[in-house]
Design a protein around this motif. Structure first.
Motif, PDB file in Angstrom:
ATOM      1  N   ILE A 273      11.163   7.886 -14.166  1.00 52.66           N
ATOM      2  CA  ILE A 273      10.977   6.545 -13.628  1.00 52.66           C
ATOM      3  C   ILE A 273      12.166   6.128 -12.775  1.00 52.66           C
ATOM      4  N   ALA A 274      13.375   6.242 -13.314  1.00 51.83           N
ATOM      5  CA  ALA A 274      14.546   5.801 -12.540  1.00 51.83           C
ATOM      6  C   ALA A 274      15.820   6.245 -13.229  1.00 51.83           C
ATOM      7  N   ASP A 275      16.881   6.386 -12.439  1.00 52.02           N
ATOM      8  CA  ASP A 275      18.219   6.543 -12.987  1.00 52.02           C
ATOM      9  C   ASP A 275      18.722   5.178 -13.446  1.00 52.02           C
ATOM     10  N   LEU A 276      19.519   5.174 -14.505  1.00 52.06           N
ATOM     11  CA  LEU A 276      20.018   3.930 -15.091  1.00 52.06           C
ATOM     12  C   LEU A 276      21.471   3.701 -14.714  1.00 52.06           C
ATOM     13  N   PRO A 277      21.933   2.454 -14.804  1.00 52.66           N
ATOM     14  CA  PRO A 277      23.362   2.212 -14.591  1.00 52.66           C
ATOM     15  C   PRO A 277      24.198   3.006 -15.598  1.00 52.66           C
ATOM     16  N   PRO A 278      25.465   3.268 -15.295  1.00 52.63           N
ATOM     17  CA  PRO A 278      26.324   4.004 -16.232  1.00 52.63           C
ATOM     18  C   PRO A 278      26.362   3.356 -17.607  1.00 52.63           C
ATOM     19  N   ARG A 279      26.250   4.164 -18.644  1.00 48.40           N
ATOM     20  CA  ARG A 279      26.315   3.763 -20.050  1.00 48.40           C
ATOM     21  C   ARG A 279      25.099   2.967 -20.496  1.00 48.40           C
ATOM     22  N   ALA A 280      24.063   2.912 -19.691  1.00 49.91           N
ATOM     23  CA  ALA A 280      22.921   2.049 -20.012  1.00 49.91           C
ATOM     24  C   ALA A 280      21.845   2.789 -20.784  1.00 49.91           C
ATOM     25  N   GLY A 281      21.087   2.025 -21.541  1.00 48.54           N
ATOM     26  CA  GLY A 281      19.858   2.496 -22.161  1.00 48.54           C
ATOM     27  C   GLY A 281      18.789   1.436 -21.987  1.00 48.54           C
ATOM     28  N   ILE A 282      17.531   1.841 -22.044  1.00 43.56           N
ATOM     29  CA  ILE A 282      16.408   0.907 -22.030  1.00 43.56           C
ATOM     30  C   ILE A 282      15.880   0.806 -23.454  1.00 43.56           C
TER      31      ILE A 282
END
Length: 412
Positions: free
Chosen positions: A127-136
Protein backbone atom coordinates in the motif's frame (compact mmCIF):
# COMPACT_ATOMS: atom_id res chain seq x y z
CA UNK A 1 -4.35 -44.84 2.47
CA UNK A 2 -3.37 -41.99 4.78
CA UNK A 3 0.15 -40.63 4.41
CA UNK A 4 2.64 -41.86 6.99
CA UNK A 5 3.90 -39.23 9.43
CA UNK A 6 7.58 -38.89 10.20
CA UNK A 7 8.84 -39.86 13.67
CA UNK A 8 9.42 -36.17 14.46
CA UNK A 9 5.84 -35.23 13.57
CA UNK A 10 4.48 -38.20 15.51
CA UNK A 11 6.50 -37.18 18.56
CA UNK A 12 5.23 -33.59 18.32
CA UNK A 13 1.63 -34.82 18.06
CA UNK A 14 2.07 -37.04 21.10
CA UNK A 15 3.35 -34.10 23.17
CA UNK A 16 0.69 -31.67 21.98
CA UNK A 17 -2.16 -30.70 24.32
CA UNK A 18 -5.57 -32.23 23.62
CA UNK A 19 -7.51 -30.76 20.70
CA UNK A 20 -10.70 -30.60 22.76
CA UNK A 21 -11.93 -31.33 26.27
CA UNK A 22 -14.70 -30.42 28.67
CA UNK A 23 -13.42 -28.42 31.63
CA UNK A 24 -14.39 -30.55 34.64
CA UNK A 25 -14.75 -27.46 36.84
CA UNK A 26 -17.10 -25.53 34.53
CA UNK A 27 -18.78 -27.97 32.12
CA UNK A 28 -17.76 -25.91 29.09
CA UNK A 29 -16.00 -27.43 26.10
CA UNK A 30 -12.56 -26.01 25.22
CA UNK A 31 -11.09 -26.38 21.73
CA UNK A 32 -7.43 -25.89 20.84
CA UNK A 33 -7.53 -24.04 17.52
CA UNK A 34 -3.82 -23.96 16.63
CA UNK A 35 -1.29 -26.76 16.26
CA UNK A 36 1.86 -24.62 16.47
CA UNK A 37 3.45 -24.08 19.89
CA UNK A 38 4.04 -20.35 20.27
CA UNK A 39 1.00 -19.30 18.25
CA UNK A 40 -1.18 -16.52 19.64
CA UNK A 41 -4.45 -14.72 19.04
CA UNK A 42 -4.40 -10.96 18.50
CA UNK A 43 -4.91 -8.30 21.15
CA UNK A 44 -8.46 -8.34 22.50
CA UNK A 45 -9.64 -5.10 20.83
CA UNK A 46 -8.16 -5.78 17.37
CA UNK A 47 -10.60 -7.07 14.75
CA UNK A 48 -9.31 -10.51 13.78
CA UNK A 49 -12.41 -11.67 11.87
CA UNK A 50 -13.38 -11.54 8.22
CA UNK A 51 -16.62 -9.62 7.52
CA UNK A 52 -18.62 -12.85 7.19
CA UNK A 53 -17.43 -13.91 10.66
CA UNK A 54 -16.22 -17.29 9.40
CA UNK A 55 -12.44 -16.82 9.54
CA UNK A 56 -9.99 -15.48 12.12
CA UNK A 57 -6.36 -14.45 11.80
CA UNK A 58 -3.72 -15.26 14.40
CA UNK A 59 0.02 -14.83 14.88
CA UNK A 60 2.20 -17.82 13.99
CA UNK A 61 5.32 -18.72 16.02
CA UNK A 62 7.61 -17.12 13.42
CA UNK A 63 5.54 -13.89 13.61
CA UNK A 64 3.77 -14.66 10.39
CA UNK A 65 0.01 -14.61 9.94
CA UNK A 66 -2.25 -17.66 10.06
CA UNK A 67 -5.93 -18.04 9.23
CA UNK A 68 -8.46 -20.30 10.98
CA UNK A 69 -11.76 -21.38 9.42
CA UNK A 70 -14.18 -21.15 12.34
CA UNK A 71 -16.64 -23.56 10.70
CA UNK A 72 -14.10 -26.40 10.29
CA UNK A 73 -11.29 -25.25 12.63
CA UNK A 74 -8.77 -25.84 9.86
CA UNK A 75 -5.70 -23.61 9.80
CA UNK A 76 -3.52 -22.35 7.00
CA UNK A 77 -0.65 -19.94 6.76
CA UNK A 78 -1.52 -16.63 5.14
CA UNK A 79 1.77 -14.72 5.35
CA UNK A 80 5.15 -16.35 5.94
CA UNK A 81 7.32 -15.40 8.89
CA UNK A 82 9.65 -12.42 9.20
CA UNK A 83 12.15 -11.28 6.61
CA UNK A 84 13.82 -8.02 7.60
CA UNK A 85 11.60 -7.39 10.60
CA UNK A 86 8.04 -8.13 9.34
CA UNK A 87 5.29 -8.98 9.08
CA UNK A 88 3.20 -7.99 12.06
CA UNK A 89 -0.53 -8.66 11.83
CA UNK A 90 -2.61 -5.50 12.10
CA UNK A 91 -6.25 -6.40 11.67
CA UNK A 92 -8.86 -7.60 9.21
CA UNK A 93 -10.92 -5.10 7.26
CA UNK A 94 -14.54 -4.65 8.25
CA UNK A 95 -15.74 -4.18 4.66
CA UNK A 96 -13.57 -6.72 2.81
CA UNK A 97 -11.68 -9.90 3.84
CA UNK A 98 -8.39 -8.01 3.65
CA UNK A 99 -5.67 -8.50 6.24
CA UNK A 100 -3.53 -5.42 6.76
CA UNK A 101 0.01 -5.80 8.07
CA UNK A 102 3.37 -4.11 7.88
CA UNK A 103 6.82 -5.24 6.96
CA UNK A 104 10.17 -3.96 8.09
CA UNK A 105 13.02 -3.39 5.70
CA UNK A 106 16.08 -5.64 5.62
CA UNK A 107 18.22 -2.79 4.31
CA UNK A 108 16.93 0.18 6.32
CA UNK A 109 16.14 -0.32 10.01
CA UNK A 110 14.04 2.85 10.12
CA UNK A 111 11.78 1.90 7.23
CA UNK A 112 8.52 -0.02 7.22
CA UNK A 113 5.70 -0.38 4.75
CA UNK A 114 2.01 -1.21 4.96
CA UNK A 115 0.78 -4.24 3.03
CA UNK A 116 -2.51 -6.00 2.45
CA UNK A 117 -3.42 -9.57 1.54
CA UNK A 118 -6.76 -10.92 0.34
CA UNK A 119 -7.75 -13.78 2.66
CA UNK A 120 -9.54 -15.54 -0.23
CA UNK A 121 -6.99 -15.28 -3.03
CA UNK A 122 -3.82 -14.77 -0.91
CA UNK A 123 -2.83 -12.00 -3.31
CA UNK A 124 -0.53 -9.47 -1.60
CA UNK A 125 -0.12 -5.81 -2.44
CA UNK A 126 2.01 -3.04 -1.05
CA UNK A 127 0.00 0.00 0.00
CA UNK A 128 2.63 2.57 0.99
CA UNK A 129 5.93 3.23 2.70
CA UNK A 130 5.52 4.65 6.21
CA UNK A 131 7.31 7.51 7.95
CA UNK A 132 10.44 6.46 9.91
CA UNK A 133 9.65 4.48 13.08
CA UNK A 134 5.95 4.39 12.20
CA UNK A 135 3.38 1.64 12.41
CA UNK A 136 -0.28 1.50 11.38
CA UNK A 137 -2.51 0.31 14.22
CA UNK A 138 -6.09 0.58 12.98
CA UNK A 139 -8.03 0.73 9.70
CA UNK A 140 -11.29 2.65 9.45
CA UNK A 141 -14.67 1.10 8.73
CA UNK A 142 -14.76 1.80 5.00
CA UNK A 143 -11.09 0.85 4.55
CA UNK A 144 -10.03 4.21 3.17
CA UNK A 145 -7.70 5.28 6.00
CA UNK A 146 -5.17 3.77 8.35
CA UNK A 147 -4.05 5.49 11.53
CA UNK A 148 -0.62 5.25 13.08
CA UNK A 149 1.97 7.05 15.15
CA UNK A 150 5.70 7.50 15.37
CA UNK A 151 8.28 8.94 17.72
CA UNK A 152 10.27 11.86 16.38
CA UNK A 153 13.99 11.33 16.88
CA UNK A 154 15.93 8.47 18.43
CA UNK A 155 14.34 8.12 21.87
CA UNK A 156 13.86 4.65 23.32
CA UNK A 157 10.37 3.21 22.91
CA UNK A 158 8.46 1.28 25.57
CA UNK A 159 9.69 -2.20 24.63
CA UNK A 160 13.29 -1.12 24.34
CA UNK A 161 13.11 -0.51 20.59
CA UNK A 162 15.60 1.94 19.22
CA UNK A 163 14.91 4.20 16.27
CA UNK A 164 13.75 2.25 13.26
CA UNK A 165 12.55 -0.91 14.98
CA UNK A 166 8.92 -1.64 14.20
CA UNK A 167 6.32 -2.57 16.82
CA UNK A 168 4.19 -5.68 16.39
CA UNK A 169 0.48 -5.86 17.16
CA UNK A 170 0.51 -9.64 17.57
CA UNK A 171 0.71 -9.14 21.33
CA UNK A 172 3.16 -11.75 22.61
CA UNK A 173 4.41 -11.72 26.21
CA UNK A 174 5.23 -8.35 27.70
CA UNK A 175 8.70 -7.93 29.24
CA UNK A 176 8.91 -8.88 32.90
CA UNK A 177 9.95 -5.36 33.96
CA UNK A 178 6.87 -3.88 32.30
CA UNK A 179 6.12 -1.37 35.05
CA UNK A 180 9.62 0.09 35.11
CA UNK A 181 9.80 0.41 31.34
CA UNK A 182 6.38 2.04 31.20
CA UNK A 183 7.38 4.58 33.86
CA UNK A 184 10.59 5.41 32.02
CA UNK A 185 8.79 5.78 28.70
CA UNK A 186 6.12 8.03 30.18
CA UNK A 187 8.69 10.28 31.90
CA UNK A 188 10.73 10.66 28.72
CA UNK A 189 8.00 12.79 27.07
CA UNK A 190 9.20 11.89 23.62
CA UNK A 191 7.68 13.94 20.78
CA UNK A 192 5.09 11.88 18.88
CA UNK A 193 2.97 12.34 15.78
CA UNK A 194 -0.41 10.68 15.20
CA UNK A 195 -1.21 10.51 11.49
CA UNK A 196 -3.60 9.01 8.97
CA UNK A 197 -2.58 7.19 5.81
CA UNK A 198 -4.83 7.29 2.74
CA UNK A 199 -4.99 3.65 1.63
CA UNK A 200 -5.65 4.63 -1.99
CA UNK A 201 -3.07 7.37 -2.55
CA UNK A 202 -0.54 6.68 0.23
CA UNK A 203 -0.85 10.29 1.42
CA UNK A 204 0.14 10.92 5.05
CA UNK A 205 -1.79 13.56 7.01
CA UNK A 206 -0.91 14.54 10.59
CA UNK A 207 -3.84 14.47 13.04
CA UNK A 208 -2.03 15.89 16.08
CA UNK A 209 1.35 16.06 17.82
CA UNK A 210 2.10 15.41 21.49
CA UNK A 211 4.86 14.83 24.01
CA UNK A 212 2.47 12.62 25.99
CA UNK A 213 2.69 8.90 25.32
CA UNK A 214 -0.13 8.22 22.85
CA UNK A 215 -1.15 4.62 22.21
CA UNK A 216 -4.05 2.23 21.47
CA UNK A 217 -5.31 4.01 18.37
CA UNK A 218 -8.69 2.51 17.42
CA UNK A 219 -11.07 3.56 14.66
CA UNK A 220 -14.79 3.29 15.29
CA UNK A 221 -16.10 0.09 13.65
CA UNK A 222 -18.90 2.08 11.97
CA UNK A 223 -17.85 5.76 11.71
CA UNK A 224 -14.88 6.13 9.31
CA UNK A 225 -13.78 9.53 10.70
CA UNK A 226 -14.03 8.85 14.45
CA UNK A 227 -10.92 7.73 16.29
CA UNK A 228 -10.32 6.70 19.91
CA UNK A 229 -6.89 6.92 21.49
CA UNK A 230 -5.33 6.60 24.94
CA UNK A 231 -2.70 8.32 27.02
CA UNK A 232 -0.40 5.50 28.05
CA UNK A 233 1.17 5.10 31.48
CA UNK A 234 0.10 4.11 34.98
CA UNK A 235 -3.69 4.41 34.86
CA UNK A 236 -4.01 6.79 37.82
CA UNK A 237 -1.32 9.10 36.40
CA UNK A 238 -2.84 9.86 32.98
CA UNK A 239 -6.02 11.35 31.55
CA UNK A 240 -6.71 8.12 29.77
CA UNK A 241 -9.40 7.98 27.09
CA UNK A 242 -10.08 10.40 24.25
CA UNK A 243 -11.84 10.62 20.90
CA UNK A 244 -10.97 12.82 17.94
CA UNK A 245 -11.99 13.26 14.32
CA UNK A 246 -9.48 12.41 11.61
CA UNK A 247 -9.27 16.11 10.69
CA UNK A 248 -8.12 16.91 14.24
CA UNK A 249 -11.44 18.37 15.38
CA UNK A 250 -13.77 17.42 18.25
CA UNK A 251 -11.01 16.22 20.58
CA UNK A 252 -12.93 14.92 23.61
CA UNK A 253 -11.81 13.52 26.97
CA UNK A 254 -14.45 10.87 27.72
CA UNK A 255 -13.58 9.83 31.29
CA UNK A 256 -12.53 12.79 33.49
CA UNK A 257 -11.32 11.59 36.90
CA UNK A 258 -13.54 12.19 39.94
CA UNK A 259 -11.64 10.33 42.69
CA UNK A 260 -8.04 10.05 43.88
CA UNK A 261 -6.35 6.85 42.68
CA UNK A 262 -9.15 6.27 40.17
CA UNK A 263 -7.87 4.38 37.15
CA UNK A 264 -9.27 3.25 33.83
CA UNK A 265 -8.07 1.50 30.71
CA UNK A 266 -8.16 -1.58 28.44
CA UNK A 267 -10.81 0.06 26.31
CA UNK A 268 -12.61 -1.20 23.23
CA UNK A 269 -15.36 -0.19 20.81
CA UNK A 270 -18.77 -1.80 20.95
CA UNK A 271 -19.54 -3.65 17.70
CA UNK A 272 -22.21 -1.09 16.78
CA UNK A 273 -19.75 1.76 17.24
CA UNK A 274 -21.93 3.74 19.65
CA UNK A 275 -20.29 2.82 22.98
CA UNK A 276 -16.71 2.76 24.21
CA UNK A 277 -16.24 0.20 27.01
CA UNK A 278 -13.40 0.20 29.53
CA UNK A 279 -12.26 -1.15 32.89
CA UNK A 280 -12.83 1.36 35.71
CA UNK A 281 -11.54 1.25 39.32
CA UNK A 282 -12.52 3.39 42.38
CA UNK A 283 -9.70 3.00 43.38
CA UNK A 284 -7.66 -0.05 42.34
CA UNK A 285 -8.64 -3.21 44.19
CA UNK A 286 -11.61 -1.61 45.97
CA UNK A 287 -14.58 -1.11 43.65
CA UNK A 288 -14.47 -2.02 39.97
CA UNK A 289 -16.74 -1.65 36.98
CA UNK A 290 -16.95 -2.36 33.28
CA UNK A 291 -17.95 1.13 32.17
CA UNK A 292 -19.55 2.31 28.95
CA UNK A 293 -19.63 5.77 27.35
CA UNK A 294 -22.05 6.44 24.50
CA UNK A 295 -20.27 8.64 21.95
CA UNK A 296 -23.57 9.77 20.39
CA UNK A 297 -25.40 11.08 23.46
CA UNK A 298 -22.88 11.01 26.33
CA UNK A 299 -24.85 8.50 28.41
CA UNK A 300 -22.89 6.30 30.80
CA UNK A 301 -23.45 2.83 32.22
CA UNK A 302 -21.33 1.12 34.87
CA UNK A 303 -21.53 -2.63 35.52
CA UNK A 304 -20.03 -3.66 38.87
CA UNK A 305 -18.03 -6.89 39.24
CA UNK A 306 -16.58 -8.68 42.28
CA UNK A 307 -12.86 -8.58 43.27
CA UNK A 308 -12.40 -12.31 42.57
CA UNK A 309 -13.74 -11.74 39.04
CA UNK A 310 -11.09 -9.14 38.19
CA UNK A 311 -9.88 -9.59 34.62
CA UNK A 312 -7.06 -8.10 32.59
CA UNK A 313 -9.42 -7.60 29.66
CA UNK A 314 -13.16 -7.69 29.14
CA UNK A 315 -15.15 -8.04 25.93
CA UNK A 316 -18.79 -7.79 24.87
CA UNK A 317 -20.68 -10.06 22.50
CA UNK A 318 -21.97 -8.61 19.23
CA UNK A 319 -25.59 -8.88 20.36
CA UNK A 320 -24.78 -7.06 23.61
CA UNK A 321 -26.19 -9.79 25.85
CA UNK A 322 -22.94 -11.05 27.38
CA UNK A 323 -19.51 -9.97 28.54
CA UNK A 324 -16.39 -12.10 28.97
CA UNK A 325 -13.34 -11.65 31.18
CA UNK A 326 -9.96 -13.38 31.08
CA UNK A 327 -9.19 -13.45 34.80
CA UNK A 328 -6.07 -12.15 36.50
CA UNK A 329 -3.63 -12.75 39.33
CA UNK A 330 -6.09 -11.28 41.86
CA UNK A 331 -6.99 -13.76 44.63
CA UNK A 332 -9.43 -16.35 43.29
CA UNK A 333 -9.58 -14.80 39.81
CA UNK A 334 -7.70 -17.45 37.79
CA UNK A 335 -10.66 -18.22 35.53
CA UNK A 336 -12.13 -17.24 32.21
CA UNK A 337 -15.51 -15.71 32.95
CA UNK A 338 -18.83 -15.27 31.21
CA UNK A 339 -20.84 -12.32 32.54
CA UNK A 340 -24.55 -11.61 32.21
CA UNK A 341 -25.22 -7.88 32.67
CA UNK A 342 -28.13 -6.75 34.84
CA UNK A 343 -29.29 -3.16 35.21
CA UNK A 344 -30.33 -1.81 38.60
CA UNK A 345 -34.00 -0.80 38.23
CA UNK A 346 -34.49 2.98 38.34
CA UNK A 347 -37.41 4.01 40.58
CA UNK A 348 -37.68 7.60 39.34
CA UNK A 349 -34.35 8.88 40.70
CA UNK A 350 -34.19 12.65 41.03
CA UNK A 351 -31.45 14.20 38.89
CA UNK A 352 -30.22 14.63 35.35
CA UNK A 353 -27.44 13.02 33.30
CA UNK A 354 -26.96 10.30 35.90
CA UNK A 355 -24.91 7.15 35.42
CA UNK A 356 -26.98 4.00 34.86
CA UNK A 357 -25.74 1.37 37.39
CA UNK A 358 -25.68 -2.36 36.84
CA UNK A 359 -23.88 -5.53 37.85
CA UNK A 360 -22.27 -8.47 36.11
CA UNK A 361 -23.38 -11.98 37.10
CA UNK A 362 -20.43 -14.31 36.61
CA UNK A 363 -20.21 -17.85 35.29
CA UNK A 364 -16.85 -19.62 35.06
CA UNK A 365 -15.80 -20.83 31.61
CA UNK A 366 -12.24 -22.20 31.96
CA UNK A 367 -10.01 -23.01 34.91
CA UNK A 368 -6.85 -20.92 34.34
CA UNK A 369 -4.92 -22.01 37.43
CA UNK A 370 -2.15 -23.46 35.23
CA UNK A 371 -1.89 -20.31 33.11
CA UNK A 372 1.05 -17.91 33.59
CA UNK A 373 -0.59 -14.49 33.46
CA UNK A 374 2.52 -12.79 32.16
CA UNK A 375 0.86 -13.83 28.90
CA UNK A 376 -2.45 -11.99 28.71
CA UNK A 377 -5.27 -14.29 27.51
CA UNK A 378 -7.03 -11.46 25.61
CA UNK A 379 -10.58 -12.80 25.51
CA UNK A 380 -12.94 -11.86 22.71
CA UNK A 381 -16.21 -13.23 21.37
CA UNK A 382 -16.51 -14.67 17.88
CA UNK A 383 -18.95 -12.64 15.77
CA UNK A 384 -21.67 -15.30 16.11
CA UNK A 385 -21.30 -15.30 19.89
CA UNK A 386 -20.81 -19.08 20.09
CA UNK A 387 -17.22 -19.01 21.34
CA UNK A 388 -14.86 -16.96 23.46
CA UNK A 389 -11.38 -16.92 21.90
CA UNK A 390 -8.29 -16.73 24.11
CA UNK A 391 -4.62 -17.63 24.15
CA UNK A 392 -3.00 -19.56 26.93
CA UNK A 393 0.25 -21.17 28.06
CA UNK A 394 -1.49 -23.59 30.43
CA UNK A 395 0.32 -26.45 28.64
CA UNK A 396 3.69 -24.65 28.42
CA UNK A 397 3.90 -22.92 25.03
CA UNK A 398 1.11 -20.58 23.98
CA UNK A 399 -1.74 -21.78 21.73
CA UNK A 400 -5.02 -20.26 20.58
CA UNK A 401 -8.15 -21.73 22.16
CA UNK A 402 -11.91 -21.34 21.94
CA UNK A 403 -14.38 -22.13 24.70
CA UNK A 404 -18.04 -22.72 23.95
CA UNK A 405 -20.41 -20.21 25.54
CA UNK A 406 -23.07 -22.87 26.02
CA UNK A 407 -22.32 -25.66 28.47
CA UNK A 408 -21.61 -29.05 26.91
CA UNK A 409 -24.62 -31.36 26.85
CA UNK A 410 -22.58 -34.49 27.61
CA UNK A 411 -19.49 -35.06 29.72
CA UNK A 412 -16.38 -36.86 28.55
Amino acid sequence: MAALMSPAVLQAEEKAPPRTWIDPDTGHRVIRLTKEPGSASLYFNINAYTPDGKQMVYSTPDKGIGLIDLTTFKERQLVAGPVGGGPGAILVGRRTPTVYFFKGSASDAKAASLWAIDARTRKQRKIADLPPRAGIFSINSDETLGVGSYIVGDGEDYNGRQAGQVASSSGHNEPEDKGAKMARRMAARLPMVVFTLDLRSGRVQNVFESTDWIDHLQFSPTDPTLLMYAHQGAWQQVEKLWTIRTDGSQQTHINPRIMRMEGSGHQWWDTRGDVIWYDLHFPFGVTSYVAGYNVKNGERIWYHYQPDEASIHFHRSSDGNLFAGDGSTAPGAQWLYLFRPELVPDKHTLGQNLIQPGQLRAERLVNMSRHDYRLEPNVNFTPDGKYVIFRSNMFGPSYVFAVEVERAKTEE
